[in-house]
Design a protein around this motif. Structure first.
Motif, short mmCIF file in Angstrom:
data_model
loop_
_atom_site.label_atom_id
_atom_site.label_comp_id
_atom_site.label_asym_id
_atom_site.label_seq_id
_atom_site.Cartn_x
_atom_site.Cartn_y
_atom_site.Cartn_z
N ALA A 69 6.26 2.17 -3.23
CA ALA A 69 7.61 2.12 -2.66
C ALA A 69 7.77 0.92 -1.73
O ALA A 69 8.80 0.23 -1.75
CB ALA A 69 7.92 3.41 -1.90
N LEU A 70 6.75 0.63 -0.93
CA LEU A 70 6.82 -0.52 -0.03
C LEU A 70 6.79 -1.84 -0.81
O LEU A 70 7.48 -2.80 -0.45
CB LEU A 70 5.67 -0.48 0.97
CG LEU A 70 5.71 0.67 2.00
CD1 LEU A 70 4.49 0.60 2.91
CD2 LEU A 70 6.99 0.60 2.83
N LEU A 71 6.00 -1.88 -1.88
CA LEU A 71 5.93 -3.10 -2.67
C LEU A 71 7.23 -3.40 -3.40
O LEU A 71 7.49 -4.54 -3.78
CB LEU A 71 4.77 -3.02 -3.68
CG LEU A 71 3.36 -3.06 -3.08
CD1 LEU A 71 2.31 -2.93 -4.16
CD2 LEU A 71 3.15 -4.34 -2.30
N ASP A 72 8.05 -2.36 -3.59
CA ASP A 72 9.36 -2.59 -4.21
C ASP A 72 10.26 -3.42 -3.30
O ASP A 72 11.33 -3.87 -3.74
CB ASP A 72 10.03 -1.24 -4.52
CG ASP A 72 9.39 -0.55 -5.71
OD1 ASP A 72 8.73 -1.24 -6.51
OD2 ASP A 72 9.55 0.68 -5.85
N ASP A 115 10.73 -9.38 0.61
CA ASP A 115 11.11 -8.96 1.97
C ASP A 115 9.98 -8.22 2.68
O ASP A 115 10.10 -7.93 3.88
CB ASP A 115 12.34 -8.05 1.91
CG ASP A 115 13.59 -8.81 1.47
OD1 ASP A 115 13.66 -10.02 1.73
OD2 ASP A 115 14.48 -8.18 0.85
N LEU A 116 8.91 -7.90 1.97
CA LEU A 116 7.79 -7.17 2.59
C LEU A 116 7.22 -8.00 3.73
O LEU A 116 6.82 -9.15 3.54
CB LEU A 116 6.71 -6.88 1.55
CG LEU A 116 5.53 -6.05 2.04
CD1 LEU A 116 5.97 -4.60 2.27
CD2 LEU A 116 4.38 -6.09 1.04
N PRO A 117 7.14 -7.45 4.94
CA PRO A 117 6.63 -8.21 6.08
C PRO A 117 5.17 -8.63 5.87
O PRO A 117 4.38 -7.88 5.29
CB PRO A 117 6.76 -7.24 7.26
CG PRO A 117 7.73 -6.21 6.82
CD PRO A 117 7.59 -6.10 5.34
N THR A 118 4.83 -9.79 6.38
CA THR A 118 3.45 -10.27 6.27
C THR A 118 2.46 -9.33 6.94
O THR A 118 1.34 -9.12 6.47
CB THR A 118 3.34 -11.67 6.90
OG1 THR A 118 4.30 -12.53 6.30
CG2 THR A 118 1.95 -12.24 6.70
#
Length: 569
Positions: free
Chosen positions: A221-224, A228-231
């Motif tokens: 879900a986070l990789l979706d 925009d995924l924070p570093t």
């Protein structure tokens, strides 16, 4: 309006019959219009200035009319206690209908559901473990709606904070969190906090399949979030995926999913898997190895380390350099046998793929401190497996390109003696590895004649016994090692004082020159040719004696033709 209709109509909206659902929807919309007309003054502001749908409103849903939403919100407090109680009903159809009803009600609540979140989350979490997959399906869809309607602060307080890794409900808590994140339009805003929470050791170090599914679902879900995924969320997610892979069964769906998500994690950051391992692998390894002296074969940190090294068929050099000493320390004789076995196999693999420049400084200590002590015979299955693993590691070391004898060990006699002593081991793999190691060791040691003759005599005597081994591959390897032994005897091994030994070599090999296995015949022939270089006259003499005793004299005649000129000289 009759309160009975208020309770009945939302349930009918999900009835299986299309005609009933269509009629129920019409009645429900009429009830909404009637409610709005009866309460027009009270809701004048909402009618004149209708609120837009919440951000990220699910595209697969049609937003209910304002009157329907207001009516459902008014009745929600009345319906909720009974609905949540029926989620645990012993009748499966009842649980299914209630799960569908809750989904419809939450859809009508929109952001107003936030005030009921603390009451909703525990029953929904428990329902995710329902035996009926349809119930789980509707509860999951309800959780996705919660993710869309509930603000970040409430989501993290009610859904995220209770995830501590304690208790049997952690897996279901993670599945609920994953569903909420999937429904969240801007999940990247909470990604870093979520990643830190779920990657905590107490949460992610687990062999429970349900918890592993939950962890992987949260990660997916986070990789979706994509670019925009924070570093800051990448390192904890990397650690989580490696940990899950280490604790999952090697051929399970969880292990495959973790590997696929690791590739996605690299893609999200716009880099290769090798670059991801080079950047994030060493810090993770350093953290895992802090308590390496206390590891057992079942230690979670060890399982994670082994999974980290399995992430690539050829781990990058920044990861290899720090991992080799850690594995070598776990293979020491004073460590538990199961731990040593687990690390031996991984160390052996790394030695075969490690760049020689990285490996060479460690070879001497690995051979003297790990391999040689592990070759000493001790009773027990574990010790037998360790001997086999140690020989496999020695063979891997001997395959290092341009290896010098001094780089391997300073005491070649001791090492060779230990290997020869295992030629009669009960394990056919150990005997096979012994034969291969003897040949490689003798080819490595230069110049010929540098080893004591008596040691070589003992070696060739034990090796010739293996020509009659019960395992065919051991027989072939033993025969193939004889020429290397003859070369190791050196040029001075040709006097009359060694005649008796040459006769013994020739007599033993001539027996197998007539073996049923043609491959062994050929290797015995090549071995006799090498022995003939020591004393051709003796070999020819013995060949003439054995010629008439064999089923076919062809091989003997071939050998005599090859050696006669040398013998005559």
């Amino acid at each position: 309006m009759n309160s009975f209709n208020v309770v009945r109509i939302p349930l009918c909206l999900r009835d299986g019959a299309a005609s009933v659902s269509e009629r129920a929807e019409q009645l429900w919309e009429e009830a909404g219009r009637q409610y709005l007309a009866e309460n027009e003054e009270e809701n004048r502001q909402l009618i004149n200035y209708p609120a837009p749908p919440p951000d990220g409103y699910p595209a697969q849903y049609s937003r209910p009319p304002l009157g329907c939403r207001l009516l459902a919100q008014r009745c929600f407090c009345t319906l909720l206690p009974g609905a949540l109680a029926d989620l645990t009903d012993w009748v499966a159809p009842t649980r299914l209908k209630v799960a569908q009803l809750l989904h419809v009600l939450v859809l009508h609540q929109e952001t107003a559901v936030t005030q009921h979140l603390q009451k909703l989350v525990p029953p929904l979490t428990a329902a995710l473990g329902d035996d009926e997959q349809e119930v789980v399906h509707w509860v999951t869809r309800t959780a996705e709606l919660l993710g869309c309607f509930v603000p970040d602060s409430a989501l993290t307080e009610v859904v995220l904070k209770p995830i501590t890794g304690e208790g049997a409900s952690t897996g279901r808590q993670l599945l609920l969190l994953a569903a909420c994140l999937r429904g969240r339009p801007q999940r990247h805003l909470v990604a870093e906090q979520v990643a830190e929470t779920v990657s905590a050791r107490d949460v992610c170090q687990s062999h429970e399949p349900e918890r592993q599914r939950g962890l992987l679902a949260v990660t997916a879900a986070l990789l979706d979030s994509g670019p925009d995924l924070p570093t800051g969320a990448v390192p904890p997610l990397f650690a989580l995926l490696v940990t899950v892979a280490g604790h999952a069964d090697s051929e399970s769906e969880a292990a495959d999913t973790a590997a696929a998500l690791l590739s996605r994690l690299a893609e999200v950051g716009g880099r290769s898997e090798s670059a991801l391992l080079s950047e994030l692998g060493p810090p993770l390894l350093q953290r895992l190895a802090e308590d390496a002296e206390l590891w057992t074969a079942a230690s979670s940190d060890l399982l994670t380390l082994l999974a980290l090294l399995r992430c690539s068929a050829s781990p990058p050099e920044p990861l290899l350099r720090p991992s080799l000493p850690v594995l070598a320390a776990c293979c020491r004789p004073d460590r538990p046998a199961p731990l040593r076995l687990a690390c031996f196999s991984q160390l052996c693999r790394l030695v075969t793929v490690c760049p020689p420049a990285v490996l060479r400084p460690l070879l001497h200590s690995v051979t003297d401190d790990i391999v040689a002590p592990s070759l000493v015979w001790h009773p027990g299955r574990s010790d037998a497996a360790i001997r086999t693993a140690a020989l496999a590691l020695l063979l891997a070391e001997l395959q290092v390109p341009e290896l010098a004898a001094a780089e391997l060990t300073a005491d070649h006699e001791k090492l060779l003696t230990a290997v020869v002593g295992l030629l009669e081991d009960e394990s056919h793999k150990t005997r096979l590895f012994c034969a291969r190691a003897i040949r490689s060791l003798l080819l490595l040691l230069t110049p010929p004649g540098s080893l004591p003759v008596q040691l070589l005599h003992n070696t060739v005597t034990e090796l010739l016994k293996r020509l009659d081994d019960t395992d065919g591959e051991v027989r072939l390897c033993a025969a193939g090692a004889v020429p290397a032994l003859v070369t190791a005897l050196g040029p001075d091994y040709c006097g009359q004082q060694w005649r008796g030994h040459v006769e013994h070599f020739a007599q033993t090999l001539l027996v197998f020159l007539d073996d049923a296995d043609e491959r062994l015949q050929q290797l015995a022939y090549e071995a006799l040719l090498s022995v003939g270089r020591l004393n051709a006259a003796v070999v020819c003499e013995q060949t003439s004696v054995y010629r008439d005793k064999q089923r076919s004299p062809a091989r003997c005649d071939q050998l005599l033709r090859a050696l006669t000129p040398a013998g005559a000289g």
